[in-house]
Design an enzyme around this catalytic site. Sequence first.
Site, PDB file in Angstrom:
ATOM      1  N   ASP A 126       0.852  -1.181   0.000  1.00  0.00           N
ATOM      2  CA  ASP A 126       0.000   0.000   0.000  1.00  0.00           C
ATOM      3  C   ASP A 126       0.888   1.231   0.000  1.00  0.00           C
ATOM      4  OD1 ASP A 126      -2.449  -1.362   0.037  1.00  0.00           O
ATOM      5  OD2 ASP A 126      -2.460  -1.500   2.214  1.00  0.00           O
ATOM      6  N   ASP A 148      -7.100  -1.185  -4.583  1.00  0.00           N
ATOM      7  CA  ASP A 148      -8.122  -0.849  -3.590  1.00  0.00           C
ATOM      8  C   ASP A 148      -9.057   0.229  -4.134  1.00  0.00           C
ATOM      9  OD1 ASP A 148      -6.816  -2.565  -1.783  1.00  0.00           O
ATOM     10  OD2 ASP A 148      -5.654  -0.924  -0.910  1.00  0.00           O
TER      11      ASP A 148
END
Length: 174
Positions: A126, A148
């Site tokens: 991330d 995401d």
Amino acid sequence: MDTKFLAKLLPFSLTAAVLAADQLTKLAVSVLVRPWSVGFSLWGDFFRIIHVYNPGIAFSIGGGLSHDIRSILFGLMPLIVIVIVIGVYFRSTDLTSLQRWCVAGIVGGGLGNLIDRFFRPEGVLDFLDVKFYGLFGLERWPTFNVADSAVVVCGILLLISILFMMKDSRGDAK
């Protein structure tokens, strides 16, 4: 080849685009930013590119589970769900064009994170980090990535589309 089948295949160009954008941005971050550090900030600390790993799922849920349990819950099960979704997608005649594109975007995001789950032992990479100013008790929104984003945006659009279809079908029944 059947034109209806080709029309069903076209949205998977979005799957490929999401998958490519996700993996290329993760590659760039992994090369340019040291793990567990900030590589770039914009507008003070409002937006940052950072390099972190999430061994769990959304909001790091399940990150503390054993590697074997995480592999089954967050790797194998989502893969099975994606295969089922694609099967339903091709069999369905009820999905609108927008809904097909949304499903394709969700599949692309799901596959992007699954690649990380299978090939990055640390977890999903991330890197998008946004200040949240204490809303919902969060100083910063949980760090996320392109995959995401695709899942969330396409999921919201799909839900809105379904709700409008339900509303329209109730209006037709009157």
